[in-house]
Design an enzyme around this catalytic site. Structure first.
Site, PDB file in Angstrom:
ATOM      1  N   GLU A   1      32.521  36.409  38.068  1.00 52.82           N
ATOM      2  CA  GLU A   1      33.263  35.938  39.245  1.00 52.82           C
ATOM      3  C   GLU A   1      32.889  36.797  40.460  1.00 52.82           C
ATOM      4  OE1 GLU A   1      37.478  36.726  39.607  1.00 52.82           O
ATOM      5  OE2 GLU A   1      37.800  34.682  40.305  1.00 52.82           O
TER       6      GLU A   1
ATOM      7  N   CYS B   1      40.750  31.440  43.788  1.00 51.00           N
ATOM      8  CA  CYS B   1      40.364  31.416  42.378  1.00 51.00           C
ATOM      9  C   CYS B   1      39.852  30.032  41.962  1.00 51.00           C
ATOM     10  CB  CYS B   1      41.554  31.827  41.519  1.00 51.00           C
ATOM     11  SG  CYS B   1      43.013  30.821  41.850  1.00 51.00           S
TER      12      CYS B   1
HETATM   13  P1  NDP Z   1      43.589  42.433  41.136  1.00 50.97           P
HETATM   14  O1  NDP Z   1      43.633  42.110  39.688  1.00 50.97           O
HETATM   15  O2  NDP Z   1      42.793  43.609  41.553  1.00 50.97           O
HETATM   16  O3  NDP Z   1      45.051  42.672  41.705  1.00 50.97           O
HETATM   17  C1  NDP Z   1      46.095  41.736  41.606  1.00 50.97           C
HETATM   18  C2  NDP Z   1      47.411  42.456  41.754  1.00 50.97           C
HETATM   19  O4  NDP Z   1      47.601  43.331  40.623  1.00 50.97           O
HETATM   20  C3  NDP Z   1      47.490  43.349  42.982  1.00 50.97           C
HETATM   21  O5  NDP Z   1      48.797  43.345  43.483  1.00 50.97           O
HETATM   22  C4  NDP Z   1      47.114  44.695  42.400  1.00 50.97           C
HETATM   23  O6  NDP Z   1      47.508  45.752  43.198  1.00 50.97           O
HETATM   24  C5  NDP Z   1      47.842  44.647  41.078  1.00 50.97           C
HETATM   25  N1  NDP Z   1      47.350  45.574  40.064  1.00 50.97           N
HETATM   26  C6  NDP Z   1      46.136  46.175  39.979  1.00 50.97           C
HETATM   27  N2  NDP Z   1      46.083  46.981  38.888  1.00 50.97           N
HETATM   28  C7  NDP Z   1      47.291  46.889  38.272  1.00 50.97           C
HETATM   29  C8  NDP Z   1      47.861  47.469  37.091  1.00 50.97           C
HETATM   30  N3  NDP Z   1      47.168  48.317  36.315  1.00 50.97           N
HETATM   31  N4  NDP Z   1      49.124  47.146  36.764  1.00 50.97           N
HETATM   32  C9  NDP Z   1      49.832  46.292  37.519  1.00 50.97           C
HETATM   33  N5  NDP Z   1      49.359  45.716  38.648  1.00 50.97           N
HETATM   34  C10 NDP Z   1      48.098  46.000  39.017  1.00 50.97           C
HETATM   35  O7  NDP Z   1      43.113  41.112  41.871  1.00 50.97           O
HETATM   36  P2  NDP Z   1      42.804  40.946  43.396  1.00 50.97           P
HETATM   37  O8  NDP Z   1      43.986  41.330  44.209  1.00 50.97           O
HETATM   38  O9  NDP Z   1      41.490  41.575  43.671  1.00 50.97           O
HETATM   39  O10 NDP Z   1      42.669  39.344  43.489  1.00 50.97           O
HETATM   40  C11 NDP Z   1      41.514  38.664  43.173  1.00 50.97           C
HETATM   41  C12 NDP Z   1      41.554  38.132  41.754  1.00 50.97           C
HETATM   42  O11 NDP Z   1      42.690  37.304  41.577  1.00 50.97           O
HETATM   43  C13 NDP Z   1      40.366  37.249  41.458  1.00 50.97           C
HETATM   44  O12 NDP Z   1      39.864  37.577  40.182  1.00 50.97           O
HETATM   45  C14 NDP Z   1      40.953  35.858  41.449  1.00 50.97           C
HETATM   46  O13 NDP Z   1      40.250  34.944  40.665  1.00 50.97           O
HETATM   47  C15 NDP Z   1      42.316  36.106  40.922  1.00 50.97           C
HETATM   48  N6  NDP Z   1      43.200  35.014  41.296  1.00 50.97           N
HETATM   49  C16 NDP Z   1      43.629  34.130  40.327  1.00 50.97           C
HETATM   50  C17 NDP Z   1      44.424  33.048  40.660  1.00 50.97           C
HETATM   51  C18 NDP Z   1      44.931  32.089  39.619  1.00 50.97           C
HETATM   52  O14 NDP Z   1      45.887  31.373  39.904  1.00 50.97           O
HETATM   53  N7  NDP Z   1      44.358  32.039  38.430  1.00 50.97           N
HETATM   54  C19 NDP Z   1      44.812  32.796  42.046  1.00 50.97           C
HETATM   55  C20 NDP Z   1      44.328  33.781  42.978  1.00 50.97           C
HETATM   56  C21 NDP Z   1      43.545  34.843  42.604  1.00 50.97           C
HETATM   57  P3  NDP Z   1      46.405  46.392  44.199  1.00 50.97           P
HETATM   58  O15 NDP Z   1      46.068  45.336  45.178  1.00 50.97           O
HETATM   59  O16 NDP Z   1      47.096  47.524  44.784  1.00 50.97           O
HETATM   60  O17 NDP Z   1      45.240  46.802  43.350  1.00 50.97           O
END
Ligand code: NDP
Length: 483
Positions: free
Chosen positions: A387, A282
């Site tokens: 992004e 991120c």
């Molecule tokens: P997501 O938002 O798709 O998923 C993050 C987590 O949330 C996963 O465990 C996912 O499960 C879960 N999730 C998805 N939908 C729901 C819901 N409705 N309710 C509760 N939990 C849910 O992100 P990504 O995994 O694709 O990661 C990439 C994103 O994370 C990028 O946008 C990146 O910028 C951000 N990020 C931010 C950071 C920060 O510190 N600001 C650090 C690292 C990443 P599942 O995988 O099963 O969908």
């Protein structure tokens, strides 16, 4: 192929519904693991275990909690080679990166909060000569912790450690794309004698396991790291129930290179800030803004350095650039490269999948996208506003400091920025004006775990790290004593 289990009440447990998700290996596209497709029943069992564990754990002396967290850190260190390999296989990231960044940082997270709780103090406010106020900070109960796939154990432990160190119990949901190190963490917790129920891990899809966790009435604290759209859905679900929430979301981070930047020293760090972990961090800088006086020479040197990155099998020790997390994510990133061309961008390097003949035979069906550099785009276009979360950067010239600041701030996000200059006065001045939660000057991803970490605007709400995390996971209570 390994089979992942949930970790509930100190035991490895299959999903209640008996259903599993297939998890491929990003570097090969072949099968890697079966992951529990957990749902509300698994979450309910995990929350019940965490609730039952809360009273004894919250009354466990800080020194004992500290000892157990230090033992978890030692357990991670002892299995670091195995954990690094699991992380590399799950994500497609270079093994060397997992070994030097992800796994040491996961151990450091536990160590940091294990010792932080031994040295804290709370506030006292004397009211003239009438009264003495003092603040108690108590753990809040069961914390729901949701983390993404890009830095799996690193980000999961960044939430678990402060949550349980401060006396909460936790139910964590890792990304279903990266379950293996979380599974191993459950084993380590059992080995070191963490009381059952203090930490529970439920694997599964966000829309099912994640949503059930956010929704559960006994989970009053939610710490989420992930995408901005998911963050908005979680905020919407949590708000009517008045849950305490921290959201660490996406970024579209500017990297501002001034004409006096010391590129002989810093070019490798600028390359890393763009393409570390295939750009799937991120904090990666995806909008590189370069002072016009050095624009062409910078672009030549930068493209030259990026073209020399060793792309290959993540498990080979010399590999610097591996595979993207999934087929779907690769399609998304390739779609953005098409969009960049449609918007008039010129692809200077990369621009598509890594040709299979450049990859070892084992990896020819893996999810590889070449590190890509695009020029000639305006700040307002979608490529510069959305992004991508992959190995795609734009490089754009600016003429004045004011223009650089305006371009850096031309974003709905506000997570991190890096500034590259030898002029310290300018660095202070620009850092003050750039609207991001973290500004690095002549460095990137240099992390002190005590500092506040988080984003502004669509990059999130709240801060993690150091005292911020300890405050987030505790409830302040003021006691007013009349003198
Ligand atoms: P997501 O938002 O798709 O998923 C993050 C987590 O949330 C996963 O465990 C996912 O499960 C879960 N999730 C998805 N939908 C729901 C819901 N409705 N309710 C509760 N939990 C849910 O992100 P990504 O995994 O694709 O990661 C990439 C994103 O994370 C990028 O946008 C990146 O910028 C951000 N990020 C931010 C950071 C920060 O510190 N600001 C650090 C690292 C990443 P599942 O995988 O099963 O969908």
């Amino acid at each position: 192929m390994r089979t992942i289990a949930n970790y509930i009440d100190g035991r490895q447990a299959p999903p209640a519904g008996g259903e599993y998700l297939d998890k491929p290996e990003p570097a090969t596209g072949g099968p890697l693991a079966r992951v529990p497709a957990s749902g509300a029943a698994d979450v309910a069992a995990a929350v019940a275990a965490a609730r039952a564990a809360f009273d004894p754990w919250s009354h466990t002396p800080a020194a004992e909690r500290s000892r157990l967290l230090l033992a978890i850190a030692a357990g991670i260190d002892a299995r670091s080679d195995e954990l690094a390999r699991l992380e590399s296989e799950d994500t497609g990231k270079p093994l060397t990166l997992a070994r030097t960044l992800d796994i040491p940082r996961a151990a450091a997270n536990f160590r940091f909060f294990a010792t932080a709780i031994l040295h804290g103090a709370t506030e006292s406010h004397p009211t003239d000569h009438q009264a003495l106020n003092y603040t108690l900070r108590r753990p809040r109960g069961v914390a729901g912790l949701i983390s993404p796939w890009n830095l799996p154990l690193y980000l999961l432990s960044w939430k678990i450690a402060p949550a349980i160190a401060t006396g909460n119990t936790a139910v964590a949901k890792p990304s279903e794309l990266t379950p293996s190190t979380a599974h191993a963490l459950g084993e380590i917790c059992s080995e070191v004698g963490l009381p059952p129920g203090v930490l529970n891990l439920v694997h599964g899809l966000g829309a099912q396991a994640g949503a059930a966790l956010v929704d559960h009435p006994d989970v009053r604290t939610i710490s989420f790291t992930g995408g901005t759209v998911t963050g908005a859905a979680i905020a919407k679900a949590a708000a009517p129930k008045f849950k305490k929430l921290t959201l660490e979301l996406g970024g579209k981070n500017p990297t501002v290179v001034f004409g006096d930047a010391n590129l002989d020293r810093d070019l490798p760090a600028i390359v890393r800030s763009a393409f570390a972990n295939q750009g799937e961090i991120c904090l990666c800088g995806s909008r590189i803004l370069v002072e016009a006086s050095i624009y062409h020479s910078f672009l030549d040197r930068f493209a030259g350095a990026v073209s020399r990155l060793a792309i290959g099998d993540p498990l080979e020790p010399g590999t610097e650039f591996g595979a993207l997390i999934s087929e779907g994510h690769r399609a998304k990133v390739l779609g953005y490269l098409d969009l960049a061309r449609e918007e008039g961008g010129r692809v200077v390097l990369g621009g598509g999948p890594v040709p299979p003949e450049r990859l070892p035979p084992r990896c020819r069906s893996g999810y590889f996208v070449a590190p890509s550099i695009v020029t000639g785009l305006s700040m307002g276009c979608r490529t510069n506003q959305e992004e991508i979360f992959g190995p795609v950067v734009t490089v754009t010239p600016f003429h004045t400091e004011a223009e650089a600041v305006a371009m850096a701030n031309d974003s709905n996000y506000g997570l991190a920025a890096s500034l590259w200059t030898e002029n310290l006065t300018r660095a202070h001045r620009v850092a003050e004006q750039v609207q991001c939660g973290t500004i690095w000057v002549n460095c990137w991803l240099l992390r002190d775990l005590r500092v506040p970490f988080g984003g502004m605007r669509q990059s999130g709400v709240g801060r993690e790290g150091g005292d911020e995390a300890i405050r987030f996971f505790t409830e302040p209570k003021n006691v007013c004593i009349k003198l």
